[in-house]
Design an enzyme around this catalytic site. Sequence first.
Site, PDB file in Angstrom:
ATOM      1  CG  ASP A  82      41.639   5.837  29.397  1.00 32.07           C
ATOM      2  OD1 ASP A  82      40.979   5.411  30.361  1.00 32.07           O
ATOM      3  OD2 ASP A  82      41.303   6.813  28.704  1.00 32.07           O
ATOM      4  CG  HIS A  83      38.763   3.783  26.803  1.00 35.47           C
ATOM      5  ND1 HIS A  83      37.454   3.424  26.956  1.00 35.47           N
ATOM      6  CD2 HIS A  83      38.828   5.080  27.175  1.00 35.47           C
ATOM      7  CE1 HIS A  83      36.761   4.465  27.383  1.00 35.47           C
ATOM      8  NE2 HIS A  83      37.573   5.486  27.545  1.00 35.47           N
ATOM      9  CD  GLU A 135      32.966   2.997  28.817  1.00 34.91           C
ATOM     10  OE1 GLU A 135      34.122   3.438  28.937  1.00 34.91           O
ATOM     11  OE2 GLU A 135      32.306   3.098  27.768  1.00 34.91           O
ATOM     12  N   GLY A 182      36.700  12.979  22.289  1.00 36.86           N
ATOM     13  CA  GLY A 182      36.955  13.832  21.130  1.00 36.86           C
ATOM     14  C   GLY A 182      36.410  15.233  21.366  1.00 36.86           C
ATOM     15  N   GLY A 217      36.452  14.404  29.298  1.00 38.94           N
ATOM     16  CA  GLY A 217      36.531  15.643  30.077  1.00 38.94           C
ATOM     17  C   GLY A 217      36.935  16.888  29.297  1.00 38.94           C
ATOM     18  CB  VAL A 238      41.916  15.931  30.476  1.00 39.52           C
ATOM     19  CG1 VAL A 238      42.154  16.988  29.406  1.00 39.52           C
ATOM     20  CG2 VAL A 238      40.958  16.443  31.541  1.00 39.52           C
TER      21      VAL A 238
HETATM   22 ZN   LIG Z   1      37.446   7.433  28.027  1.00 36.74          ZN
END
Ligand SMILES: [Zn+2]
Length: 291
Positions: A82-83, A135, A182, A217, A238
Amino acid sequence: MAIVDAKEMLLEATAGKYAVGAFNVSNLIQLEAVVAAAITKRAPVIIQTSVSPSRFLNPKVIGAIYRTIAAEAPIPICLHLDHSDEVPYCKTCADAGYTNIMIDASKHDFEENIRQTREVVDYCHGLGGISVEGELGTVSGTEDQVKVSEDEARLCDPSQAVEFVQRTGIDLFAPAIGTAHGVYKTKNPKLDFDRLQAIIEMLNGKGLNTPIVIHGGSGLADDAVKKLVSLGGAKFNVSTDLKHRIIDTTYDYISAHRGEYNTGKIDKAVKQAVMDRIHYYIDLLGCAGKA
Ligand SMILES: [Zn+2]
């Protein structure tokens, strides 16, 4: 054999109007909890790590654990990075056995975002069996090393979405639509449902069948989550919620059993707390019984 990449899993989710949960983990106990909960619910699932835990544990070790667990599981499971905002690290994790890679070049201008995302797509598709998430716009809040203040957050411009998806060749698309990483500062965060709908209609109008990823999420109202899914959100991330459960459960357990010194019992309590939360999300996202 349940090792799969995300694109096919998420195309099925899009068609079936449900979403697959993508749950952040940072150790083996959490990973096992996510898988065990998904098996109980017969749900497809995505395990994801952000960059720091991936580096800390070693992507090759995570890849090996994932392959061992997923190969024996009766449900499809993906391993997602992720990211990652560094192209070389995306390639490292692709080599290590991750089945999905997110290159987050969203802090750069449109052309540079396309260039970096395209480079990761070319590399992962060259290896085969690896899907790539990109993204557009920037999701506010803090997710590991990616920090975006509310002033810097930009929502995805629907008119750029088609060009971004076409020119990068991504498999999964994460448009910024007002969700945040967050803890939400307000009870009713402003989610731009119309924007999400416009983006999906524009992609579909161009014949682009690209599953949509919802970031941030944790902490959304159930109704908001259901609406995001009904509009076409197919991967639902999440992280923060699980971190809170894990730390609170650990604190509560130690507080209640101060003299025990049995780490296995702490692990058990944490595993159960994570499983309970995954069950909740699987039901909310409508993916129970879809594996
Ligand atoms: Zn994210």
